[in-house]
Structure formats: structure tokens, C-alpha cells
Design a protein around this motif. Sequence first.
Motif, short mmCIF file in Angstrom:
data_model
loop_
_atom_site.label_atom_id
_atom_site.label_comp_id
_atom_site.label_asym_id
_atom_site.label_seq_id
_atom_site.Cartn_x
_atom_site.Cartn_y
_atom_site.Cartn_z
N UNK A 80 0.94 -1.21 0.06
CA UNK A 80 -0.06 0.10 0.18
C UNK A 80 0.85 1.30 0.04
N UNK A 81 0.37 2.10 -0.82
CA UNK A 81 1.01 3.47 -0.38
C UNK A 81 0.49 4.25 1.06
N UNK A 82 1.62 4.82 1.50
CA UNK A 82 1.13 5.43 2.80
C UNK A 82 1.36 6.82 2.97
N UNK A 83 0.61 7.83 3.56
CA UNK A 83 1.30 8.88 3.77
C UNK A 83 1.05 9.34 5.06
N UNK A 84 1.78 9.83 5.79
CA UNK A 84 1.99 10.07 7.26
C UNK A 84 1.64 11.49 7.46
N UNK A 85 0.59 12.04 8.39
CA UNK A 85 0.06 13.25 8.87
C UNK A 85 0.70 13.75 10.25
N UNK A 140 -6.96 17.57 10.38
CA UNK A 140 -6.89 18.20 8.83
C UNK A 140 -7.13 16.70 7.94
N UNK A 141 -6.31 15.75 8.32
CA UNK A 141 -6.46 14.39 7.39
C UNK A 141 -7.91 13.77 7.75
N UNK A 142 -8.44 13.97 8.76
CA UNK A 142 -9.88 13.32 8.92
C UNK A 142 -10.91 14.08 8.29
N UNK A 143 -10.63 15.43 8.26
CA UNK A 143 -11.89 16.32 7.73
C UNK A 143 -11.66 16.27 6.52
#
Length: 248
Positions: free
Chosen positions: A113-118, A123-126
Motif C-alpha cells: 500500500x501507499x502510505x502517507x503520514x500526517x 486535517x487528515x480526517x476532515x
Amino acid sequence: MSTTIDGLGTADLVVIATKAFDVERAAHDARPLVGSGTIVQSIQNGLGSADRVAGVLGPERLSVGVVGGFGALLPEPGVAHHNGMELVRFGSYGTLPAAEVARGAEVWSTSGFDVRLFEDIDRMVWEKFIMNVTFSGPASLTGLTIGQILDDPDAWPVARACALEAIAVAQARGVALEVGDPLEHIRHLGGAIGNARPSMLIDVQHRRRCEIDAINGAVVTAAAGTGVPTPVNAAVSSLVRAMERTYL
Ligand SMILES: NC(=O)C1=CN([C@@H]2O[C@H](COP(=O)(O)OP(=O)(O)OC[C@H]3O[C@@H](n4cnc5c(N)ncnc54)[C@H](OP(=O)(O)O)[C@@H]3O)[C@@H](O)[C@H]2O)C=CC1
Ligand SMILES: CC(C)(CO)C(=O)C(=O)O
């Protein structure tokens, strides 16, 4: 592969991937899997699930994920069908250190999977939430796909109003959406998956409980104390709940 947790011991990563209304039960059930080195990841659409998981398992080992572009279902135990392995975004719920979040991310990335960390999980959830709010309730009431909603002269103004209320609540709560013009962003992403039926519509069509309280209903809850009016999300969620009661 096992369909029980008996004898498994503790895990590196526990992913809580139930619907929002099942997370508390799942978190209780997952307790034997969670040790001092375990990372727990809560990945529901909508708002509030991670708080409920934290209430059961504590905030220390918890991360929050948002997945996109999966269109996934479980045809049988141990078999996951997906329409795409797009992106897993995740970040610490609060106190889980960045290095631990990265260790959890590695489990996903080494699985393809591609993963991006926040760092900013609100912000990520909204950024995903405003998309769900736009399409999930209106599609569940009309049976329309995302593309049909975008094109429909009656459904789009309702969906757009749901979106604008959620965007206003995000602003009032200080959530920094970094998506350019949020409404354009929603139209653009929605247009790219025009044939898709939101998962809430699929649940309604299968006469299953749906996530209305975590999605359109959550806009109303999140608006409390902000002064932002949310009559359209309130009406949409009331109608979805009333519809749900006809078959549950
Ligand atoms: N599917 C997707 O592509 C996407 C899903 N999401 C979000 O991810 C979350 C999960 O969605 P989805 O996978 O579609 O949901 P499903 O309802 O398809 O799957 C949830 C699974 O959780 C199981 N479950 C429920 N309670 C427990 C428990 N206590 N212990 C173990 N397993 C349990 C259910 O089992 P049983 O059926 O036996 O009850 C079911 O197999 C939702 O919040 C959804 O909005 C977000 C983006 C994409
Ligand atoms: C496709 C999308 C974004 C629609 O709201 C979704 O996440 C869902 O189906 O639950």
C-alpha cells in the motif's frame, strides 16, 4: 489466517476496521492483541471512532487512519476484494511517537500500500469527512451514484449544502483544510469516481445499519458551540435514520 484471536499473542499492528458503531466492541475484543509495543489503528470514515477506541484501549498506542480508493469488501474470511490499493493516510492520535507511527506505516507499505503520514490528524480526517458528508446522506436517500448527484438539479444543491455546512464547521473549529477550494476539491474527487455508490448507500440497499451518525449526523454534533447552523445535515440525517428504522 485465523478468524479468532485465540492464541495469537500480541501483534505489531492492530487495525480496527469495523463500521463506526462497532468500534467499542471491537476494541474490547482486541485487548489480548495489544501489548506494550503494539500500534493500534482506527480507520473509520466519519468522526468520533478514534475517541471511542481511546476510551477502551487508551490513547498511548493509538493512531488514526483514513483510507481512500479501496472499494473493499470481505467476500469470505481471509479474502479481501478491493477495487484499488490507493492510499492509507495515518498519524498519531496524540502521544504515539512519530517513530512508532512510521513503524505501523511500514506494515502497510511492505504489504503493497501507499502510505502517507500526517501530523495534523484533524486535517487528515476532515479532508475525507467533507467528501463523505457531501455524498453519503444524499445518495442513501436517493439511490443516486456520486456522478448522478453531481449532475442532478435537485440532489446537488442538497449535497452542496451538506458540504458547505461541514466546511463552515471545520473553519469554526480551526481545522486547516489544505485542499484549495473545498467545494471544487469535492466536485473534482467525486467526478473521478462518478459511477461509485457511497458505502452508506450500499449499506442502506442491503438493509444494514449505516454510518449516518458518524457522517452527516456528526456535522450537527461537531457544530455544537460553534454557532454554525447545520439544518441540511440535520434534516438529511433524520430522514436516513427514519428510513433505517423501516427495516432494522
Ligand atoms: N470498504 C471500503 O472500501 C472503505 C471503508 N471505509 C470505512 O472503513 C470502515 C469499515 O468499513 P467496511 O470494511 O466497508 O465495513 P464492513 O461492514 O464491510 O466490514 C466490517 C467488518 O468488521 C467485522 N466486525 C464487526 N465487529 C467486530 C468485532 N467486534 N470483532 C471483529 N470483527 C468485527 C464485521 O464482521 P460481521 O460482518 O461478522 O459483523 C465485518 O466483517 C467504515 O468506517 C467505512 O466507512 C473507508 C473507506 C473505504
Ligand atoms: C466514496 C466515498 C468517498 C463516498 O462518500 C466513501 O468514502 C464511501 O463510499 O464511504
